[in-house]
Design an enzyme around this catalytic site. Sequence first.
Site, PDB file in Angstrom:
ATOM      1  N   ASN A 206       0.844  -1.231  -0.072  1.00 56.30           N
ATOM      2  CA  ASN A 206      -0.028  -0.060  -0.043  1.00 56.30           C
ATOM      3  C   ASN A 206       0.984   1.212   0.022  1.00 56.30           C
ATOM      4  OD1 ASN A 206      -1.987   2.170   0.495  1.00 56.30           O
ATOM      5  ND2 ASN A 206      -2.374   1.335   2.733  1.00 56.30           N
ATOM      6  N   TRP A 207       0.845   1.997  -1.161  1.00 52.87           N
ATOM      7  CA  TRP A 207       1.980   3.056  -1.128  1.00 52.87           C
ATOM      8  C   TRP A 207       1.160   4.314  -0.528  1.00 52.87           C
ATOM      9  CZ3 TRP A 207       4.667   2.893  -6.931  1.00 52.87           C
ATOM     10  CH2 TRP A 207       5.454   1.934  -6.709  1.00 52.87           C
ATOM     11  N   LYS A 208      -0.116   4.186  -0.403  1.00 59.11           N
ATOM     12  CA  LYS A 208      -0.649   5.544   0.139  1.00 59.11           C
ATOM     13  C   LYS A 208      -0.305   6.817  -0.687  1.00 59.11           C
ATOM     14  CE  LYS A 208       0.344   3.415   4.682  1.00 59.11           C
ATOM     15  NZ  LYS A 208       0.291   3.463   6.266  1.00 59.11           N
TER      16      LYS A 208
ATOM     17  N   HIS B 217      -9.241   0.712   5.254  1.00 67.49           N
ATOM     18  CA  HIS B 217      -8.189   1.056   5.792  1.00 67.49           C
ATOM     19  C   HIS B 217      -8.164   1.944   6.994  1.00 67.49           C
ATOM     20  CE1 HIS B 217      -4.044   2.440   6.319  1.00 67.49           C
ATOM     21  NE2 HIS B 217      -3.635   1.190   5.811  1.00 67.49           N
TER      22      HIS B 217
ATOM     23  N   GLU C 179      -6.785   4.351   8.016  1.00 65.99           N
ATOM     24  CA  GLU C 179      -6.268   5.933   7.914  1.00 65.99           C
ATOM     25  C   GLU C 179      -7.804   6.448   7.216  1.00 65.99           C
ATOM     26  OE1 GLU C 179      -2.388   5.449   5.772  1.00 65.99           O
ATOM     27  OE2 GLU C 179      -1.682   4.714   7.675  1.00 65.99           O
TER      28      GLU C 179
ATOM     29  N   GLU D 161      -4.840  -5.385  10.751  1.00 64.04           N
ATOM     30  CA  GLU D 161      -4.017  -4.279  10.932  1.00 64.04           C
ATOM     31  C   GLU D 161      -4.473  -3.719  12.229  1.00 64.04           C
ATOM     32  OE1 GLU D 161      -2.114  -3.047   6.727  1.00 64.04           O
ATOM     33  OE2 GLU D 161      -3.836  -1.748   7.472  1.00 64.04           O
TER      34      GLU D 161
ATOM     35  N   GLY E  91       2.982   1.852  10.718  1.00 57.62           N
ATOM     36  CA  GLY E  91       3.943   2.835  10.623  1.00 57.62           C
ATOM     37  C   GLY E  91       4.321   3.419  11.868  1.00 57.62           C
TER      38      GLY E  91
ATOM     39  N   SER F 130       3.930  -2.440  10.128  1.00 57.19           N
ATOM     40  CA  SER F 130       5.210  -2.469  10.489  1.00 57.19           C
ATOM     41  C   SER F 130       5.745  -3.722   9.947  1.00 57.19           C
ATOM     42  CB  SER F 130       5.440  -2.019  11.881  1.00 57.19           C
ATOM     43  OG  SER F 130       5.178  -0.900  12.425  1.00 57.19           O
TER      44      SER F 130
ATOM     45  N   GLY G 109       2.610  -1.080   4.345  1.00 63.04           N
ATOM     46  CA  GLY G 109       3.004   0.212   3.976  1.00 63.04           C
ATOM     47  C   GLY G 109       4.207   0.622   3.410  1.00 63.04           C
ATOM     48  N   GLY G 110       5.137   1.329   4.543  1.00 60.84           N
ATOM     49  CA  GLY G 110       6.331   1.812   4.115  1.00 60.84           C
ATOM     50  C   GLY G 110       7.379   1.024   3.348  1.00 60.84           C
TER      51      GLY G 110
HETATM   52  C1  PEP Z   1      -0.613   0.008   6.142  1.00 61.92           C
HETATM   53  O1  PEP Z   1      -0.549   1.180   6.015  1.00 61.92           O
HETATM   54  O2  PEP Z   1      -1.640  -0.733   5.799  1.00 61.92           O
HETATM   55  C2  PEP Z   1       0.805  -0.514   6.779  1.00 61.92           C
HETATM   56  C3  PEP Z   1       0.589  -1.603   7.445  1.00 61.92           C
HETATM   57  O3  PEP Z   1       1.606   0.168   6.931  1.00 61.92           O
HETATM   58  P1  PEP Z   1       3.194   0.036   7.738  1.00 61.92           P
HETATM   59  O4  PEP Z   1       3.710  -1.309   7.110  1.00 61.92           O
HETATM   60  O5  PEP Z   1       3.913   1.075   7.055  1.00 61.92           O
HETATM   61  O6  PEP Z   1       2.939  -0.039   8.920  1.00 61.92           O
END
Ligand code: PEP
Length: 249
Positions: free
Chosen positions: A9-11, A90, A92, A160, A166, A206, A227-228
């Site tokens: 997920n590049w957000k 999600h 967010e 999640e 994050g 994470s 994500g990241g």
């Molecule tokens: C996400 O946004 O779905 C996520 C899991 O982010 P991260 O891996 O950066 O915690």
Amino acid sequence: MRRKLAAGNWKMNGLRAQLSEIDAMQEAASGGSEVLICPPTTLLTEAVARAGHIEIGGQDCHARASGAHTGDVSAAMLADTGASYVILGHSERRTDHDEHDDEVRAKCKSAWEAGLKAVVCVGETLAEREASNTLDIIGGQLAGSIPDGATGHNLVVAYEPVWAIGTGKVPTTDQIGEVHDFIRARLERRFGAGVGRSVRLLYGGSVKPANAAEIFAVSNVDGALVGGASLKAADFVPIIEALNGASDG
Ligand code: PEP
């Protein structure tokens, strides 16, 4: 048999130059697991054009197929770019856009009508975990966010924990296993054993190259939503490789 899935997920990250990262993920993406990248909407068409072994998805869609909804994107529009998946609910979106389960459910229906597979996200906040409410929260989100008609083909569920996204904080493998086993049981109870056992369950929060193998060894973890660490091939490729090398949980 559930095919393992590494989803990125590049957000709201990435201009066109970022698409070269997809090229660098191709070799790992032909190693057995399914690989999905969900870039920003602006990059979808170009991402699909160079997708190769990688599936491309959106990060959200509107519940309606078209209409007076300035700035929104419908599931049909995502499908029209060649995208095959969409992330829904999600945390967010739930936090920043005040999305609730009923809206996620309507979006999921719309995604299925457009032929997209939905990655429906659920997860508890830190306060909810500390109050020992995790399973109640997850149970409520599953019941409220997933419409009738789920199959192993059209639905993926991502667990999640909000406090792990994050932050660099990760639940213990026991905590992940408890929630994934619970989600599996709830899906089996509602949709029947055949469907319930065929829906893939992703862990997200994470996930990094250093912890991926340990997480993928947990029961009922069929992959990750990342994500990241999905933004750079140098980070995502080792995660894909860890999944390719993981045995069935
Ligand atoms: C996400 O946004 O779905 C996520 C899991 O982010 P991260 O891996 O950066 O915690």
